[in-house]
Motif scaffolding. Sequence first.
Motif, PDB file in Angstrom:
ATOM      1  N   ASN A 229      22.271 -44.091 103.323  1.00 51.72           N
ATOM      2  CA  ASN A 229      22.300 -43.550 101.963  1.00 51.72           C
ATOM      3  C   ASN A 229      22.190 -44.662 100.929  1.00 51.72           C
ATOM      4  N   GLN A 232      18.897 -45.608 100.463  1.00 53.56           N
ATOM      5  CA  GLN A 232      18.147 -44.431 100.011  1.00 53.56           C
ATOM      6  C   GLN A 232      17.149 -43.946 101.046  1.00 53.56           C
ATOM      7  N   PRO A 234      18.093 -41.529 103.789  1.00 48.61           N
ATOM      8  CA  PRO A 234      19.115 -40.759 104.504  1.00 48.61           C
ATOM      9  C   PRO A 234      18.690 -40.320 105.906  1.00 48.61           C
ATOM     10  N   ASN A 275      27.980 -34.621 106.168  1.00 47.14           N
ATOM     11  CA  ASN A 275      26.897 -35.577 105.975  1.00 47.14           C
ATOM     12  C   ASN A 275      25.529 -34.922 105.801  1.00 47.14           C
TER      13      ASN A 275
END
Length: 415
Positions: A229, A232, A234, A275
């Motif tokens: 994350n 960036q 994911p 998540n």
Amino acid sequence: MAGKGGKFAYPRSVEHIIEQGRQDPQEVAAKFQYNLRCPRCGCEQFTCIYHSRRRHQSQLLQCRCPQCCEKGIRVRKDADSWKAPPASLETLEHLHKRVTGQLAHRQIYGASTGWKAFDQIWRPLPGEVTVATGIPGHGKSEFLLSLAMNMAHLHGDRTLVFAFESNFKNLAIQLDVKARATCPSLENDDADKALDWIEEHFIVHSEHEEALTLDSILQIGEDEVKQANEEQKPIQMMIIDPYNWIERSQEDQQEPEFEYIGRLMSELRCFAKENGLHVIIVAHPTKAGQWNGRKPSMYDIAGSANWFNKTDNGLMVYRQFVEDDDGEMVPTQRTEIHVQKVRNRDAGRLGQVVLYFDRERRSYEEVVTEQQASCDDDDVPSRHRRSIRQGPGPDVRRGMAGEGRPHGLHAAPLR
Ligand SMILES: Nc1ncnc2c1ncn2[C@@H]1O[C@H](COP(=O)(O)OP(=O)(O)OP(=O)(O)O)[C@@H](O)[C@H]1O
């Protein structure tokens, strides 16, 4: 590929603090500054605490509420109240977001798998858990890696893979062959470029020096998700292959296996939800030798009916066999994927598809048969044989699904 071959030494972080029934839950709660309150009925009295575990900065208590018997609840040390909102509130929130158009298509209908017929019966949803089973050697690992590969090509997805049975080098080769086979733009690229692409889309954990417990796996998962994350990029899927390689710590061993599996499934669901990724866990059916042409079901998985009861989705991978001239049953390159459970009917239904496994390209292509996408799971062997004898020839669809998607699917084009 972020290989951690053998170097990864995660702490065994499970701590048994409270022995069952020995301490007063409220005393323990005060000691660790928990706010003990049942998310379902609000009751503040607990009669029994099973364990307290330390993972990351959070503590986890397993309690049973005497009023409503709610059990297996997580509490964060730094939180004022229960982490998980009541299921009904969660559902309402989801419904609200859905009607107000705040949910992406993928969150409602799941994402395309890259196989057109398979898309019609199953699409992985973020926040859900899938149990994949099948007779050993029938291609569960091969199929799941192909699925993750398709998702990477179609949607740019990243997958975190715990491949306990594979060695890192073989896995890298396997992914390289699959990547080139499924993505024309990678086919002629040099090794470095293809490897870069794989590294971008796959985070692989294999060859750990010591077996990992469930807590260690979830902790690694949380760390990887956090790092992804921050970058960036994911992670959309996590594969644990297989369950029987997960070490049960001393504390875990105090639980009967069915209870442990129930808790494992609850924790995986919690992890998937928190998540926003899809978790797939591979679990073997019981007594490998007894199958002789019979197809296992989710209830045949060793250990507990909780595999079926507590999962959102259930897949079964079965490699077709055919009788040769000497009457011997020989395996074919055709693999059936059975969807044996789908909780969310927007993202699939019960049924099965047949895929042809191209050994050289290590990829699966669709086979058009009369039983494709059939809702009827009780296959008649003669029908099954007829479809085998047709051979892969012209009825094998090369490449991935691109048109005629079921309502709601909108996969990105191949990159
Ligand atoms: N349909 C198929 N045709 C030919 N070979 C196949 C097919 N499916 C799988 N294989 C091959 O069979 C071997 C075993 O596959 P894989 O390891 O994926 O099975 P598995 O079900 O995960 O086994 P296990 O439960 O023992 O881990 C691999 O070499 C794979 O490439």
